[in-house]
Design a protein around this motif. Structure first.
Motif, PDB file in Angstrom:
ATOM      1  N   ASP A  77     -54.554  36.153   9.665  1.00 47.45           N
ATOM      2  CA  ASP A  77     -53.649  35.916  10.789  1.00 47.45           C
ATOM      3  C   ASP A  77     -53.389  37.191  11.583  1.00 47.45           C
ATOM      4  O   ASP A  77     -53.467  37.199  12.812  1.00 47.45           O
ATOM      5  CB  ASP A  77     -52.312  35.348  10.283  1.00 47.45           C
ATOM      6  CG  ASP A  77     -52.406  33.860   9.998  1.00 47.45           C
ATOM      7  OD1 ASP A  77     -53.480  33.275  10.250  1.00 47.45           O
ATOM      8  OD2 ASP A  77     -51.414  33.278   9.530  1.00 47.45           O
ATOM      9  N   GLU A  91     -49.960  36.859   6.644  1.00 41.76           N
ATOM     10  CA  GLU A  91     -50.233  35.432   6.764  1.00 41.76           C
ATOM     11  C   GLU A  91     -48.945  34.757   7.212  1.00 41.76           C
ATOM     12  O   GLU A  91     -47.898  34.896   6.560  1.00 41.76           O
ATOM     13  CB  GLU A  91     -50.706  34.867   5.424  1.00 41.76           C
ATOM     14  CG  GLU A  91     -51.113  33.410   5.477  1.00 41.76           C
ATOM     15  CD  GLU A  91     -52.459  33.170   6.145  1.00 41.76           C
ATOM     16  OE1 GLU A  91     -52.874  32.001   6.213  1.00 41.76           O
ATOM     17  OE2 GLU A  91     -53.086  34.142   6.610  1.00 41.76           O
ATOM     18  N   ILE A 108     -54.030  34.351   0.866  1.00 38.97           N
ATOM     19  CA  ILE A 108     -53.866  35.766   1.191  1.00 38.97           C
ATOM     20  C   ILE A 108     -54.466  36.651   0.096  1.00 38.97           C
ATOM     21  O   ILE A 108     -54.996  37.732   0.369  1.00 38.97           O
ATOM     22  CB  ILE A 108     -52.376  36.106   1.448  1.00 38.97           C
ATOM     23  CG1 ILE A 108     -52.280  37.435   2.225  1.00 38.97           C
ATOM     24  CG2 ILE A 108     -51.578  36.171   0.169  1.00 38.97           C
ATOM     25  CD1 ILE A 108     -50.900  37.728   2.760  1.00 38.97           C
TER      26      ILE A 108
END
Length: 399
Positions: A77, A91, A108
């Motif tokens: 992200d 994330e 993650i």
């Protein structure tokens, strides 16, 4: 698990108090555009909204690098990097999404596992493709925000942290209620990583006629404490509060090599110019030679495994003083090159000027190259100090 947030109360001067309205965030974009994409953009553009320093001070000052960085485990992200070469993986998930509760922790950690397999060239290439910037994009982005970074040092530190799996992994979302207990299960899938892990719950409130109030908070939970480092090794999981300084940690193989190499180098190295203090050995890929104070000059010997070369470099940051000192030296470069008597490269790029002399070495840790490296660095160090130190001192005094 109940929410830890209560609504803030706005008390204007001379007016009645008013509890602020909490804005619900939507996982599918149906709630006034305040969705996961909005949250990702908010935290990328405003990294100060992340309580990084409360979770791990070593990652303070993280600079946003890019969003949606592609990895074999999927797109990250948001990626941040500190001037010290430490990486932060973020994330963003709204935990009311059932799928997010089941998968976000494992996701993650998969990112961290993939990154630990990367070299600096890998992450640099991924950042370049994502941002469209040319050159050393990762360094350039961080250097633009932090300024006066040494590119070789930054590359070495990022490479070391990638190799050791040393990251700050952050999950940030709204409405974190359950699923935290699954962390241990996901951790057991990963080996040979060392990272700091944090869950951040974030609430957004509407300020009357003044935009939004963003309230982040580190989740208080036994597996996610404010300063926990989780080390994963083949024999199991060790979760403990990290109170040791970096100087006390166990050295990796490359650091052990540098420690031995620079100790040997400093024990035999003698500078012709007695005004320059003898350099101090360390566990990094460079050795600093002191230049005149107030000159904006930095001179370093270096051994770089990543691009297979050793050398010495004199650098000036692109400040008014650095520009003026370098320009004066550049005007004298014909005479300086003659004094040096060896090939050098004069360069101005990105945010610094440099004068560099180097030699390719196939493997800096190969014992058969050790003496050659010692001799080359001894010779170039004396040539550079003799050619530049007094000139720089004179220029500084004249300015």
């Amino acid at each position: 698990m109940a929410s830890q947030f209560t609504a803030p109360i706005l008390i204007p001067p001379g007016g009645p108090s008013e509890p602020l309205e909490k804005i619900p965030l939507s996982a599918n974009g149906t709630s006034a555009d305040y969705d996961e994409a909005w949250l990702q953009k908010l935290l990328f553009c405003h990294p100060e909204a992340l309580p990084i320093e409360e979770i791990d001070r070593a990652y303070a000052g993280a600079v946003p690098v890019c969003t949606e960085l592609n990895t074999p485990a999927g797109p990250i992200d948001a990626l941040y990097a500190t001037p010290q070469g430490r990486l932060v993986v973020l994330e963003t998930k709204l935990w009311r999404n059932p799928e997010a509760r089941r998968t976000v922790v494992g996701q993650i950690l998969d990112y961290a596992k993939e990154l630990s397999r990367w070299t600096y060239e890998d992450i640099q290439g991924a950042v370049t493709r994502r941002t469209g910037q040319h050159g050393n994009a990762l360094f350039n982005i961080v250097n633009e925000a932090a300024a006066e970074l040494d590119e070789a040092d930054f590359v070495d530190e990022v490479s070391r942290n990638l190799r050791q799996g040393r990251f700050l992994l952050l999950i940030c979302g709204d409405g974190i209620r359950e699923g935290v207990a699954m962390i241990a299960d996901f951790l057991e899938r990963h080996g040979t990583l060392e990272f700091t892990f944090g869950l951040v719950e974030l609430a957004v409130y509407r300020l009357p006629d003044r935009g939004l109030l963003v309230q982040p908070r580190v989740l208080a939970q036994s597996l996610v404490v404010k300063r926990t480092v989780i080390s994963v090794a083949s024999e199991g999981i060790d979760v403990s509060e990290d109170t040791e300084d970096d100087d006390d940690r166990q050295l990796d193989e490359l650091e052990i090599f540098f420690q031995g190499f620079w100790n040997e180098f400093c024990s035999r190295f003698q500078l012709d110019d007695a005004a320059v203090p003898h350099p101090k050995p360390n566990t990094k890929g460079f050795l600093t030679l002191q230049m005149p104070a107030g000159s904006s000059a930095r001179m370093k010997l270096y051994c770089r495994k990543i691009d297979k070369r050793i050398g010495i470099v004199l650098k000036f940051t692109r400040t008014e003083l650095g520009d003026r000192v370098y320009e004066r030296l550049f005007e004298e470069r014909k005479t300086i090159n003659e004094d040096l008597g060896v090939p050098v490269e004069w360069n101005t790029e990105n945010n610094q000027h440099s004068v560099d002399a180097f030699q390719p070495i196939p493997d800096i840790r190969d014992p058969q190259h050790r003496e050659q490296m010692m001799v080359f660095l001894e010779d170039r160090a004396n040539r550079f100090v003799n050619a530049f130190r007094t000139r720089i001192q004179r220029i500084v005094e004249e300015l």
